[in-house]
Scaffold this motif. Structure first.
Motif, mmCIF file in Angstrom:
data_model
loop_
_atom_site.group_PDB
_atom_site.id
_atom_site.type_symbol
_atom_site.label_atom_id
_atom_site.label_comp_id
_atom_site.label_asym_id
_atom_site.label_seq_id
_atom_site.Cartn_x
_atom_site.Cartn_y
_atom_site.Cartn_z
ATOM 1 N N GLN A 87 -8.271 -32.936 0.620
ATOM 2 C CA GLN A 87 -9.698 -32.712 0.898
ATOM 3 C C GLN A 87 -9.886 -31.972 2.224
ATOM 4 O O GLN A 87 -10.753 -31.106 2.339
ATOM 5 N N LEU A 88 -9.089 -32.302 3.231
ATOM 6 C CA LEU A 88 -9.169 -31.588 4.510
ATOM 7 C C LEU A 88 -8.767 -30.124 4.342
ATOM 8 O O LEU A 88 -9.394 -29.228 4.923
ATOM 9 N N LEU A 89 -7.728 -29.874 3.536
ATOM 10 C CA LEU A 89 -7.332 -28.493 3.254
ATOM 11 C C LEU A 89 -8.432 -27.761 2.492
ATOM 12 O O LEU A 89 -8.684 -26.580 2.741
ATOM 13 N N SER A 90 -9.097 -28.467 1.602
ATOM 14 C CA SER A 90 -10.215 -27.871 0.873
ATOM 15 C C SER A 90 -11.337 -27.482 1.826
ATOM 16 O O SER A 90 -11.908 -26.387 1.718
ATOM 17 N N ILE A 91 -11.641 -28.363 2.765
ATOM 18 C CA ILE A 91 -12.681 -28.050 3.758
ATOM 19 C C ILE A 91 -12.284 -26.811 4.564
ATOM 20 O O ILE A 91 -13.096 -25.897 4.765
ATOM 21 N N ALA A 92 -11.034 -26.764 4.998
ATOM 22 C CA ALA A 92 -10.569 -25.608 5.776
ATOM 23 C C ALA A 92 -10.657 -24.324 4.956
ATOM 24 O O ALA A 92 -11.085 -23.281 5.465
ATOM 25 N N SER A 93 -10.287 -24.402 3.676
ATOM 26 C CA SER A 93 -10.301 -23.194 2.854
ATOM 27 C C SER A 93 -11.718 -22.704 2.576
ATOM 28 O O SER A 93 -11.961 -21.493 2.559
ATOM 29 N N VAL A 94 -12.662 -23.617 2.389
ATOM 30 C CA VAL A 94 -14.034 -23.149 2.136
ATOM 31 C C VAL A 94 -14.692 -22.627 3.408
ATOM 32 O O VAL A 94 -15.526 -21.729 3.340
ATOM 33 N N ILE A 95 -14.308 -23.157 4.551
ATOM 34 C CA ILE A 95 -14.808 -22.611 5.813
ATOM 35 C C ILE A 95 -14.298 -21.180 5.978
ATOM 36 O O ILE A 95 -15.053 -20.272 6.341
ATOM 37 N N TYR A 96 -13.023 -20.989 5.680
ATOM 38 C CA TYR A 96 -12.448 -19.641 5.741
ATOM 39 C C TYR A 96 -13.153 -18.707 4.755
ATOM 40 O O TYR A 96 -13.516 -17.585 5.100
ATOM 41 N N ALA A 97 -13.345 -19.193 3.515
ATOM 42 C CA ALA A 97 -14.000 -18.371 2.498
ATOM 43 C C ALA A 97 -15.412 -17.988 2.930
ATOM 44 O O ALA A 97 -15.839 -16.853 2.740
ATOM 45 N N ALA A 98 -16.126 -18.919 3.534
ATOM 46 C CA ALA A 98 -17.489 -18.628 3.993
ATOM 47 C C ALA A 98 -17.476 -17.616 5.132
ATOM 48 O O ALA A 98 -18.381 -16.787 5.239
ATOM 49 N N ALA A 99 -16.448 -17.676 5.974
ATOM 50 C CA ALA A 99 -16.355 -16.720 7.077
ATOM 51 C C ALA A 99 -16.038 -15.315 6.562
ATOM 52 O O ALA A 99 -16.564 -14.327 7.068
ATOM 53 N N VAL A 100 -15.200 -15.247 5.533
ATOM 54 C CA VAL A 100 -14.794 -13.955 4.977
ATOM 55 C C VAL A 100 -15.874 -13.386 4.060
ATOM 56 O O VAL A 100 -16.129 -12.187 4.057
ATOM 57 N N ILE A 101 -16.494 -14.277 3.274
ATOM 58 C CA ILE A 101 -17.522 -13.849 2.318
ATOM 59 C C ILE A 101 -18.792 -14.654 2.607
ATOM 60 O O ILE A 101 -19.005 -15.719 2.032
ATOM 61 N N PRO A 102 -19.613 -14.185 3.531
ATOM 62 C CA PRO A 102 -20.814 -14.940 3.917
ATOM 63 C C PRO A 102 -21.730 -15.311 2.750
ATOM 64 O O PRO A 102 -22.436 -16.313 2.813
ATOM 65 N N ALA A 103 -21.704 -14.559 1.661
ATOM 66 C CA ALA A 103 -22.532 -14.885 0.506
ATOM 67 C C ALA A 103 -22.114 -16.218 -0.124
ATOM 68 O O ALA A 103 -22.874 -16.809 -0.880
ATOM 69 N N GLN A 104 -20.925 -16.691 0.203
ATOM 70 C CA GLN A 104 -20.416 -17.952 -0.340
ATOM 71 C C GLN A 104 -20.767 -19.158 0.531
ATOM 72 O O GLN A 104 -20.301 -20.262 0.272
#
Length: 133
Positions: A87-104
């Protein structure tokens, strides 16, 4: 509310969610193996080998996730720790995804919130006591 063996309902709820996730991985892996000769699949995965390897990895992960869910139901601290790390890795990955793709951002925030809720549910209240016994 607790199960007859003293397991809190929220632990059972999380285990069911984990089982559903494993079922999706299993179905996805089997689907890839069945569709390994599909030209579109081969193109997306870099050839038949990529499709087969991804399918096998998904099936193996599904089996591991099934075992982890079973561990949660039995009160395994190791299973709880594994779910927490995932779950912590999931949080880190979605934070990264949001930083790379702000629409997400909205999807990322929702996903991160769900992961955080799962962590809190596993470590607090009667669930925390259940895993410490």
């Amino acid at each position: 509310m607790t199960a007859s063996n003293g397991r809190p309902a929220r632990v059972t709820f999380i285990a069911v969610i984990v089982w559903i996730q494993a079922l999706f991985d299993l179905i996805g892996g089997i689907s890839l193996l069945v569709l390994q000769n599909d030209p579109d699949m081969r193109a997306q995965f870099g050839g038949t080998t990529g499709v087969v390897v991804t399918g096998i990895v998904l099936i193996a992960l599904a089996l591991i996730v099934f075992a982890i869910a079973r561990g949660l139901l039995r009160g395994s601290s190791t299973a709880r720790a594994i779910v927490t790390v995932v779950q912590l890795l999931s949080i880190a990955s979605v934070i990264y995804a949001a930083a790379v793709i702000p629409a997400q951002l909205v999807n990322a925030a929702l996903s991160a919130a769900i992961s955080l809720i799962i962590i809190i549910m596993l470590w607090s209240g009667r669930a925390g006591d259940f895993f410490r016994r």
